[in-house]
Enzyme design. Structure first.
Site, PDB file in Angstrom:
ATOM      1  N   GLU A 121      39.721  47.961  43.080  1.00 24.45           N
ATOM      2  CA  GLU A 121      38.837  46.783  42.827  1.00 24.45           C
ATOM      3  C   GLU A 121      39.223  45.902  43.873  1.00 24.45           C
ATOM      4  OE1 GLU A 121      39.919  44.747  39.105  1.00 24.45           O
ATOM      5  OE2 GLU A 121      38.191  43.580  39.235  1.00 24.45           O
ATOM      6  N   GLY A 260      48.715  40.609  41.763  1.00 24.27           N
ATOM      7  CA  GLY A 260      49.626  40.791  40.859  1.00 24.27           C
ATOM      8  C   GLY A 260      49.747  42.122  40.258  1.00 24.27           C
ATOM      9  N   ALA A 261      48.912  42.687  39.867  1.00 25.89           N
ATOM     10  CA  ALA A 261      48.982  43.951  39.485  1.00 25.89           C
ATOM     11  C   ALA A 261      47.304  44.385  39.124  1.00 25.89           C
ATOM     12  CB  ALA A 261      49.463  43.804  38.098  1.00 25.89           C
ATOM     13  N   GLU A 263      44.799  46.941  36.646  1.00 28.81           N
ATOM     14  CA  GLU A 263      44.428  47.779  35.234  1.00 28.81           C
ATOM     15  C   GLU A 263      44.007  49.144  35.283  1.00 28.81           C
ATOM     16  OE1 GLU A 263      42.626  44.962  36.670  1.00 28.81           O
ATOM     17  OE2 GLU A 263      40.584  45.071  35.623  1.00 28.81           O
ATOM     18  N   ASN A 264      44.003  49.852  36.553  1.00 28.26           N
ATOM     19  CA  ASN A 264      43.680  51.148  36.485  1.00 28.26           C
ATOM     20  C   ASN A 264      43.777  52.008  35.074  1.00 28.26           C
ATOM     21  OD1 ASN A 264      43.253  50.840  39.426  1.00 28.26           O
ATOM     22  ND2 ASN A 264      45.598  51.182  39.408  1.00 28.26           N
ATOM     23  N   HIS A 296      48.484  41.035  30.315  1.00 27.82           N
ATOM     24  CA  HIS A 296      47.236  40.869  31.052  1.00 27.82           C
ATOM     25  C   HIS A 296      46.665  42.225  31.293  1.00 27.82           C
ATOM     26  CE1 HIS A 296      44.000  38.852  33.387  1.00 27.82           C
ATOM     27  NE2 HIS A 296      44.143  40.137  34.120  1.00 27.82           N
ATOM     28  N   GLU A 297      47.487  43.392  32.135  1.00 25.95           N
ATOM     29  CA  GLU A 297      46.871  44.464  32.588  1.00 25.95           C
ATOM     30  C   GLU A 297      46.407  45.524  31.451  1.00 25.95           C
ATOM     31  OE1 GLU A 297      45.814  44.105  35.461  1.00 25.95           O
ATOM     32  OE2 GLU A 297      47.062  42.637  35.960  1.00 25.95           O
ATOM     33  N   HIS A 300      43.616  44.494  29.406  1.00 25.84           N
ATOM     34  CA  HIS A 300      42.290  44.934  30.290  1.00 25.84           C
ATOM     35  C   HIS A 300      41.628  46.348  29.730  1.00 25.84           C
ATOM     36  CE1 HIS A 300      40.832  42.116  33.212  1.00 25.84           C
ATOM     37  NE2 HIS A 300      41.889  42.417  33.808  1.00 25.84           N
ATOM     38  N   GLU A 319      37.852  39.110  33.353  1.00 33.52           N
ATOM     39  CA  GLU A 319      39.026  38.313  33.698  1.00 33.52           C
ATOM     40  C   GLU A 319      39.330  37.017  32.991  1.00 33.52           C
ATOM     41  OE1 GLU A 319      41.019  39.756  35.109  1.00 33.52           O
ATOM     42  OE2 GLU A 319      40.057  41.158  36.637  1.00 33.52           O
TER      43      GLU A 319
HETATM   44  N1  B3K Z   1      41.761  43.221  38.211  1.00 35.79           N
HETATM   45  C1  B3K Z   1      42.633  42.874  39.321  1.00 35.79           C
HETATM   46  C2  B3K Z   1      42.181  42.271  40.433  1.00 35.79           C
HETATM   47  C3  B3K Z   1      41.961  43.162  41.699  1.00 35.79           C
HETATM   48  C4  B3K Z   1      41.353  42.556  42.686  1.00 35.79           C
HETATM   49  C5  B3K Z   1      41.711  42.696  44.032  1.00 35.79           C
HETATM   50  N2  B3K Z   1      40.840  42.339  44.998  1.00 35.79           N
HETATM   51  C6  B3K Z   1      43.901  42.337  38.540  1.00 35.79           C
HETATM   52  C7  B3K Z   1      43.660  41.590  37.362  1.00 35.79           C
HETATM   53  O1  B3K Z   1      42.979  40.551  37.237  1.00 35.79           O
HETATM   54  O2  B3K Z   1      44.228  42.156  36.397  1.00 35.79           O
HETATM   55 ZN    ZN Z   2      42.803  40.651  35.168  1.00 38.82          ZN
END
Ligand code: B3K
Ligand code: ZN
Length: 893
Positions: A121, A260-261, A263-264, A296-297, A300, A319
């Protein structure tokens, strides 16, 4: 640079229902075979080319339906591949190579600590293979990973289907993700890792495996992360009825990570700073951060993955909503098991922390050159739009919907959102429409059409409040007027661009002069807090049966992301600070008093007058410090002086050094005048025994350490000894860091420097603690550009690891008012140098640093001039990334 506009959205002409990816992993040359089944969409033109994105890739071959494509069958450019003349259905196979070991951008496939990781992402998948790298193309993935035995752990999204050893001695595994997803949620990890796991039963009784992977040797530090994951899973089941949909959910910690992290699907990749913790190495804030980011992750998985974004302009759809969910998760965890009063205070503490962060980061953003609506209208580089506005203001916009609908109504709206859109890539409008379907039922004749402007307009609205009281009729009339001036790009639209009023839920209370709460009669009901819905430019409300002119308690719980204008007398603020029954508003009143005090001191400083603290202010602080009815965590917030960033927003011309001097003076003065009270707070809030990061002991440490810093800043007799003792005997990192920080900033003699050196020797092998060591020094009062440069020559320093760059460079440039904002301009020259050095390695991180000078035009002239020069120097640099170019050119516009 090309600007992308939201209004130009076009659907992709093809579906790609299935993708098979095979990786032959090697650091210097990884080969990727990408096989996609493509289908032209029903209405699409038969000669629509299949356009695929690709970046930094070497093409090996491209074939359609098993036959190699002739040179005129496709066209390759720097950033894309176009394939012509495809039949309505085809299998396209592309073989390409990339070089993970040379990838310093940390986007796509890269190597960290000898292991492979990915970050896709927003647009990183195109650095792995040519593909339709956009969130509205959703596919089912089958992934094969092959690697030598140095990489025993081979992970990807979904379920593990097969694992074998190949004749050449390499390992091969196959993963399959049953849920269609956009490519930004793809992930792989390969390497030598250890893990901790647990099995839990979901609400519907399915067994799921939860795992946390990290470097060998760090297994003792993943207990909190795994526990947090279990709590997150349970919370989403209880509060939103949302269950984990996979049989296996993995978190992997990595030391080199841009954010930070991530969410794959089923394979979250985390910055190690948000995974690893134990009492000796992590602070209370670290523990809290880990729980919140893991939540949070995990959240998602529904808000982001099951329902994803149609295009990147909709980023706040996932987000803002997911930040709102993680905030609520943390608040529920903090209030867990407490009685009603304690729980209300704990929730207020969380709300205060979130609002402090919003005001420090988002308010300035919304008033500067990068101002954008939570759903931007355009961008040059999407990586620059992972902002406080999209995330934190986005969460406030969701919270307002929660406030307007109520907990039950909001839940019904969420259920409706999933009923309508599960498995789809949708827009912010789709979300509001689901909520509106519930709102309309609750409020016949009303809708959310005015509310939707929160998605379209940028800037922080200002709400001016006036209050009239008529003693004869015992009536009190409250009038709210809203105003929001064009900001950022809106200004370019010209003078005739008029912003429309917002729908603002505005919570208020009224206090009598003795501090008691007045009952508010509104819409036939009696309230302690009334929720006023302001939907036009100006409205008024009448409250009956109010005997004397009351003191208003405004924007309770921060019910909307606005600035309130009301001319309280200092005595009224002191009354609210002592008696307001709404803990958030009570805190706010004290902060307003402190703000007035510090701004007055800064002005005195600028005028060269002697500084003098107001006795009434000291009394208000004494009352808070000694009020036995409030708990330590809340008291620590109530007594914290407003941050320089928040204060800066209140200055006509920003002068950080003057603010720093004013805050320091007040900190010392409070320490001196309230020494006995602070000493008592220090003694009464010790937390002996085994360390626990729970909110109550963490709150006690926060208050105790605040007291310590005041005492030391005041040069109080014995304070240095208390700090040294605490540093030497501390049984946890929170107390060590607090003591060391107080000593470095306000201590005397050789102890601080000796302690710093010993601290490094003790923790040199723990990168997260070494980051703390750099950060402490970077932000210290005595640190100059020269010191920062010396720290950069330390063998442990590198710009290549974002955490390390953040610890030293970002801390200095963003949080060291004296060192950075020196009129000789050396701080800004240093900033420019570091932006350029970082840009050559990692444009996403460089662009974040570039934003440190966003609001240069609002600074005092002596600083404004060298700031502008530094920005111009960066802009003139050749070969600037699109990321940094967008930031500096907008800043200079
Ligand atoms: N969705 C990721 C964001 C990563 C973006 C990197 N450019 C983290 C988050 O908001 O959970
Ligand atoms: Zn997020």
């Amino acid at each position: 640079p090309i600007t992308v506009y939201r209004k130009d959205y076009q659907p992709y002409p093809y579906d790609i229902p299935e993708v098979a990816l095979a990786f032959d992993l090697a650091p210097d040359a990884t080969e990727v075979r990408c096989t996609m089944r493509v289908q032209r969409k029903p209405g699409a033109s038969a000669d629509a080319a299949l356009i695929l994105d690709g970046e930094d890739l070497e093409l090996v071959s491209v074939g359609v339906n098993g036959a190699a494509l002739a040179a005129d069958g496709y066209h390759l450019s720097d950033h894309s591949m176009a394939i012509y003349g495809l039949p309505a259905e085809a299998t396209v196979e592309i073989v390409s190579r990339c070089k993970p070991s040379a990838n310093s951008t940390l986007m796509g496939l890269y190597v960290s600590g000898g292991n492979f990781f990915t970050q896709c992402e927003a647009e990183g998948f195109r650095r792995i293979t040519w593909f339709a790298d956009r969130p509205d193309v959703m596919s089912r993935y089958r992934v094969t990973l092959r690697a030598t035995p140095e990489y025993p752990v081979l992970l990807s999204n979904g379920n593990l289907m097969a694992s074998r050893q190949l004749p050449d001695g390499r390992n091969e595994v196959e993963w399959e993700d049953p849920f269609p997803k956009p490519c930004y949620l793809f992930a792989l990890v390969a390497g030598n890792l250890t893990h901790r796991e647990t099995q839990v039963k979901t609400a519907s009784g399915r067994d799921v495996l939860l795992q946390v992977y990290s470097d060998p040797g760090s297994e003792t530090k993943t207990e909190w992360a795994l526990d947090s994951l279990v709590r997150a899973l349970r919370w989403d089941e209880t509060r939103f009825g949302l269950e984990l949909d996979l049989d296996r959910f993995m978190i992997v910690a990595v030391h080199d990570f841009n954010m930070g992290a991530m969410e794959n699907k089923g394979l979250n990749i985390f910055n190690a700073a948000y995974v690893l913790a134990d009492a000796d190495t992590a602070t209370d804030a670290n523990y809290e951060g880990i729980e919140s980011v893991i939540g949070h992750e995990y959240f998602h998985n529904w808000t982001g993955n099951r329902v994803t974004c149609r295009d990147w302009f909709q980023l706040s759809l996932k987000e803002g909503l997911t930040v709102f969910r993680d905030q609520e998760f943390s608040a529920d965890m903090m209030a867990h098991g407490m009685d009603a009063t304690a729980a209300a205070s704990a929730r207020a503490v969380k709300r205060i922390d979130d609002v402090v962060a919003l005001r420090a980061a988002q308010f300035p953003e919304d008033a500067g050159p990068m101002a954008h609506p939570i759903r931007p209208e355009s961008y040059q580089e999407i990586g620059n739009f992972y902002t406080a506005t999209v995330y934190e203001k986005g969460a406030e916009v969701i919270r307002m919907q929660h406030t307007l609908l109520g907990e039950e109504g909001f839940r019904a709206g969420m259920d409706e959102y999933f009923r309508r859109h599960d498995g789809q890539a949708v827009t912010c409008d789709d979300f509001v429409a689901a909520m509106e379907s519930v709102y309309i039922g609750q409020h016949p004749g009303r809708d959310l059409s005015v509310f939707r402007r929160w998605y379209r307009q940028a800037g922080t609205p200002r709400v001016t409040v006036t209050l009239e009281h008529d003693a004869a009729t015992r009536r009190c009339t409250v009038t709210l007027t809203q105003d929001c001036q064009p900001v950022g790009v809106e200004k370019k639209a010209g003078a005739d661009y008029v912003k429309a009023p917002y729908h603002i839920p505005f919570a208020i209370g009224l206090l009598a002069r003795d501090g008691s709460a007045l009952p508010l009669r509104l819409d036939g009901a009696v309230h302690d807090t009334a929720l006023l819905e302001l939907t036009t430019q100006r409205q008024h409300w009448v409250f009956d049966d109010i005997a004397e002119r009351p003191v208003p308690s405004l924007l309770r719980d921060f019910s909307a992301p606005v600035i309130v204008d009301y001319d309280w007398a200092d005595e009224e603020l002191a009354l609210l600070s002592a008696h307001d029954g709404n803990p958030f508003a009570r805190w706010e009143a004290g902060q307003e008093l402190a703000t007035r005090q510090i701004l007055a001191l800064a002005e005195a400083r600028q005028a060269g007058r002697t500084l003098h603290a107001d006795a009434a202010f000291i009394d208000a602080w004494r009352a808070l410090l000694t009020d036995p009815a409030i708990d330590a965590a809340y008291r620590a917030r109530a007594l914290a002086l407003p941050s320089e960033k928040t204060l800066a927003e209140r200055m006509h011309a920003v002068d950080p050094p003057a603010l720093a001097v004013a805050r320091d003076f007040l900190r010392a003065e409070l320490g001196r005048q309230l020494a006995p009270e602070f000493r008592q707070a220090f003694e009464q809030n010790q937390t002996p025994g085994e360390y626990s990061p729970a909110p109550v002991p963490a709150g006690m440490r926060a208050l105790k350490n605040l007291a310590l810093s005041h005492l030391l800043a005041a040069g109080e007799h014995d304070a240095q000894r208390l700090a040294e003792q605490q540093y030497e005997r501390a049984g946890n990192m929170t107390d060590s860091m607090a003591a060391l920080s107080a000593l470095i900033n306000y201590g005397q003699g050789d102890f601080p420097q000796e302690a710093l050196a010993a601290f490094y020797d003790k923790w040199r092998d723990n990168p997260l603690v070494v980051d703390k060591w750099f950060a402490l020094q970077a932000a210290a009062r005595s640190t100059t550009v020269q010191t920062a440069r010396e720290l950069m020559t330390h063998p442990a320093f590198t710009l290549r690891t974002p955490n390390r760059a953040r610890a030293l460079i970002f801390q200095f440039c963003l949080n060291n008012a004296r060192g950075m904002h020196h009129p000789d301009g050396t701080g800004y020259a240093f900033w420019a140098e570091q932006v350029l050095a970082l840009d050559a390695l990692n444009p996403e991180i460089a662009a974040r640093l570039a934003r440190a000078l966003d609001n240069w035009s609002r600074f005092v002239p002596a600083l404004r001039t060298p700031m502008q020069a530094a920005l111009e120097r960066v802009r003139a640099h050749e070969g600037l990334s699109r990321n940094v170019q967008e930031i500096v050119s907008k800043a200079l516009e």
